[in-house]
Write an enzyme that holds these catalytic residues in place. Structure first.
Site, mmCIF file in Angstrom:
data_model
loop_
_atom_site.group_PDB
_atom_site.id
_atom_site.type_symbol
_atom_site.label_atom_id
_atom_site.label_comp_id
_atom_site.label_asym_id
_atom_site.label_seq_id
_atom_site.Cartn_x
_atom_site.Cartn_y
_atom_site.Cartn_z
ATOM 1 N N LYS A 1 -3.896 4.647 4.281
ATOM 2 C CA LYS A 1 -5.194 4.996 3.747
ATOM 3 C C LYS A 1 -6.085 3.755 3.665
ATOM 4 O O LYS A 1 -7.290 3.876 3.482
ATOM 5 C CB LYS A 1 -5.042 5.567 2.316
ATOM 6 C CG LYS A 1 -4.168 6.766 2.198
ATOM 7 C CD LYS A 1 -3.982 7.099 0.712
ATOM 8 C CE LYS A 1 -2.795 8.015 0.521
ATOM 9 N NZ LYS A 1 -2.362 8.062 -0.863
ATOM 10 N N VAL B 1 -4.620 -8.769 -2.372
ATOM 11 C CA VAL B 1 -6.013 -8.381 -2.592
ATOM 12 C C VAL B 1 -6.144 -6.860 -2.726
ATOM 13 O O VAL B 1 -5.320 -6.108 -2.202
ATOM 14 C CB VAL B 1 -6.926 -8.897 -1.454
ATOM 15 C CG1 VAL B 1 -6.907 -10.417 -1.405
ATOM 16 C CG2 VAL B 1 -6.518 -8.321 -0.100
ATOM 17 N N ASP C 1 -0.544 -8.531 7.465
ATOM 18 C CA ASP C 1 0.189 -9.496 6.643
ATOM 19 C C ASP C 1 1.432 -9.963 7.419
ATOM 20 O O ASP C 1 1.352 -10.901 8.206
ATOM 21 C CB ASP C 1 0.531 -8.820 5.308
ATOM 22 C CG ASP C 1 1.256 -9.732 4.342
ATOM 23 O OD1 ASP C 1 1.313 -10.946 4.588
ATOM 24 O OD2 ASP C 1 1.780 -9.242 3.323
HETATM 25 P P1 5GP Z 1 2.218 -5.752 7.166
HETATM 26 O O1 5GP Z 1 3.016 -4.682 7.836
HETATM 27 O O2 5GP Z 1 1.356 -6.554 8.104
HETATM 28 O O3 5GP Z 1 3.079 -6.651 6.302
HETATM 29 O O4 5GP Z 1 1.289 -5.076 6.120
HETATM 30 C C1 5GP Z 1 0.362 -4.173 6.452
HETATM 31 C C2 5GP Z 1 0.052 -3.279 5.281
HETATM 32 O O5 5GP Z 1 0.523 -3.815 4.042
HETATM 33 C C3 5GP Z 1 -1.428 -3.167 5.142
HETATM 34 O O6 5GP Z 1 -1.927 -2.126 5.940
HETATM 35 C C4 5GP Z 1 -1.578 -2.916 3.657
HETATM 36 O O7 5GP Z 1 -1.448 -1.557 3.380
HETATM 37 C C5 5GP Z 1 -0.422 -3.659 3.029
HETATM 38 N N1 5GP Z 1 -0.832 -4.984 2.535
HETATM 39 C C6 5GP Z 1 -0.542 -6.200 3.045
HETATM 40 N N2 5GP Z 1 -1.117 -7.190 2.331
HETATM 41 C C7 5GP Z 1 -1.798 -6.576 1.337
HETATM 42 C C8 5GP Z 1 -2.626 -7.060 0.254
HETATM 43 O O8 5GP Z 1 -2.886 -8.250 0.039
HETATM 44 N N3 5GP Z 1 -3.148 -6.097 -0.560
HETATM 45 C C9 5GP Z 1 -2.921 -4.773 -0.387
HETATM 46 N N4 5GP Z 1 -3.491 -3.934 -1.248
HETATM 47 N N5 5GP Z 1 -2.155 -4.284 0.615
HETATM 48 C C10 5GP Z 1 -1.604 -5.181 1.470
#
Ligand code: 5GP
Length: 180
Positions: A42, A152, A102
């Site tokens: 979302k 964040v 991330d």
């Molecule tokens: P990744 O798979 O790259 O680790 O993370 C992707 C997902 O993790 C993003 O689409 C998001 O939903 C969540 N996410 C990663 N970092 C943050 C952050 O700093 N804040 C929030 N609210 N969600 C994050």
């Protein structure tokens, strides 16, 4: 809700300026084409609706829902497909619209999935990029802001499903986490 925010990282106006800049870059990239623009639910919902309207180009839009966080502030490491797109992307140009990259695991999952389905090109537009968090190789083509390694919220991004409707992006006060 605003009282839970320690500091604002990107104001509504700064986000809007980034959206306009990215919209122009994307329109140039897809001149003469009709990409399938896929918003990742979302978190990317507000960014997706803003960016789509900032791109002067034909496009189809779709959404996909994946989950990797499960309400916590650290990635679980696994990515689950919760709701798929319903567009056939075989031979199509696909633009993934993400809220934040991330570890890169979610993005890698999406890139692999769409490549397996025969997309002729796949590009990525993310509002926020957190390079310090990267665990797998998955990079974006269009980036709004590079953010420090902080958690964040706002403009689609949640903590425990809250704060998505903040019009800006900010950092929560530490007590919000400790009281949960
Ligand atoms: P990744 O798979 O790259 O680790 O993370 C992707 C997902 O993790 C993003 O689409 C998001 O939903 C969540 N996410 C990663 N970092 C943050 C952050 O700093 N804040 C929030 N609210 N969600 C994050």
């Amino acid at each position: 809700m605003n009282n839970d925010i320690l500091k604002v990282l990107y104001s509504k106006e700064e986000i809007q300026a980034a959206v306009e800049r990215l919209g122009k870059e994307i329109a140039q990239t897809y001149a003469g084409k009709t990409p399938v623009v896929v918003g990742v639910l979302k978190g990317a919902i507000f960014f997706m609706t803003d960016i789509a309207r900032a791109v002067d180009s034909y496009m189809q839009i779709d959404f996909i829902d994946v989950s990797s966080y499960h309400g916590a502030t650290e990635s679980s490491g696994t990515v689950e497909l919760l709701q798929d797109i319903n567009t056939d992307i075989d031979g199509r140009d696909v633009l993934i619209v993400e809220d934040i990259v991330d570890t890169g695991r979610t993005l890698k999952f999406l890139l692999d999935t769409f490549a397996d389905r025969g997309a002729s090109s796949i590009k990525v537009c993310t509002l926020l990029d957190k390079p310090a968090g990267r665990a797998v190789d998955a990079e974006s083509d269009f980036i709004g802001f590079k953010v420090p390694n902080e958690f964040v919220v706002g403009y689609g991004l949640d903590y425990d499903e809250k704060y998505r409707n903040l019009p800006y992006i900010g950092v929560l006060k530490p007590e919000i986490y400790t009281n949960n």
